[in-house]
Design an enzyme around this catalytic site. Structure first.
Site, PDB file in Angstrom:
ATOM      1  CE  LYS A 112      -2.604   1.262   3.744  1.00  0.00           C
ATOM      2  NZ  LYS A 112      -2.006   2.562   4.125  1.00  0.00           N
ATOM      3  CD  GLU A 181      -6.269   7.366   7.741  1.00  0.00           C
ATOM      4  OE1 GLU A 181      -5.478   6.692   7.050  1.00  0.00           O
ATOM      5  OE2 GLU A 181      -6.036   7.689   8.923  1.00  0.00           O
TER       6      GLU A 181
END
Ligand code: KIV
Length: 263
Positions: A112, A181
């Site tokens: 990621k 997020e």
């Protein structure tokens, strides 16, 4: 037991079935999470704060993530593991090769990386070389010094449109999962509906395909819980039931509710 794959996650998105994921850093918790039914885990650079006690993720190294990835792999041999590439380990595409290779050799199924369209070349080069990539947009903690704190992102139309465009560009470049997020629910929904790949939210409302929580937040270990996080241990009294409750509430869309989202 059959290993979990990206194809399984794509199928869940097609069937509009939500899934729960969590961060893991060691074999014991990884085993417990897998045993309760969490098939996707992130060895997040959040370990800089949760495990190492720093006040940001910046000091975390590739060696740190490799070490914890090996531990998690030992506890969860069939789970799909995403390993975070830490700060400055993918500043150039060339640099990202060796670092991604180290994480894949430690047992990761995917790496990621945090950031927008500037990462498209890196994504393309890694995926062409058999390293699946997960994007991460919105609040990207490695950029805390640029963002000026851990703040909700994409609140105004310009930054929301930039995030949306970044998501489209990264998908075109080859990412196969995206973490969003701390963004408003409406923006997360727009991105989730526009992308074919599964989108996993944290502080991004309940319209994303999956959810992720830092395990220390889900188990109430963090001293000051972020607004979007929920202490599932408080409601259940033991870790196994807490993990089950987290999974059930994500799959049924009960968590995150309005009180744990940004609008
Ligand atoms: O490092 C981490 O734990 C993460 C999650 C917050 C998604 O990136």
């Amino acid at each position: 037991m059959k290993p979990t794959t990206l194809a399984d996650l794509s199928q869940l998105k097609k069937e509009k079935r939500k899934f729960a994921t969590i961060t893991a850093y060691d074999a014991s918790f990884a085993h417990l999470f897998a045993e309760q039914g969490i098939n996707v885990m992130l060895i997040g650079d959040s370990l800089g704060m949760t495990v190492q006690g720093f006040d940001s993720t910046l000091p975390v190294t590739v060696e740190d993530i490799s070490y914890h990835t090996r531990n998690v792999r030992a506890g969860a041999p069939h789970s799909f593991l995403i390993a975070d590439m830490p700060f400055m380990s993918y500043a150039t595409p060339e640099q990202s090769f060796d670092n991604a290779a180290a994480l894949m050799r430690s047992g990761a199924n995917m790496v990621k990386i945090e950031g927008g369209d500037w990462l498209c070349d890196t994504v393309k080069m890694l995926t062409e070389r058999a390293v699946p990539v997960c994007g991460h947009l919105g609040l990207t903690p490695q950029s805390v010094n640029v963002l000026g704190g851990y703040k909700v992102q994409g609140r105004d139309e310009t930054s929301a449109q930039k995030l949306f465009n970044d998501a489209i560009a990264l998908e075109k470049a080859g990412i196969q999962l995206l973490v969003l997020e701390c963004v408003p629910t409406g923006l997360a929904q727009r991105v989730t509906e526009a992308l074919e790949i599964p989108v996993i939210g944290i502080g991004a409302g309940n319209m994303t395909d999956g959810q992720i929580l830092v395990m220390h937040d889900a188990l109430g270990i963090t001293a000051r819980l972020p607004k979007f996080a929920k202490d599932f241990l408080k409601e259940t009294g033991n870790v196994r039931d807490a993990v089950r409750l987290y999974i059930e509430q994500v799959e049924s869309g009960i968590y995150p509710d309005q009180a744990h989202s940004f609008n």
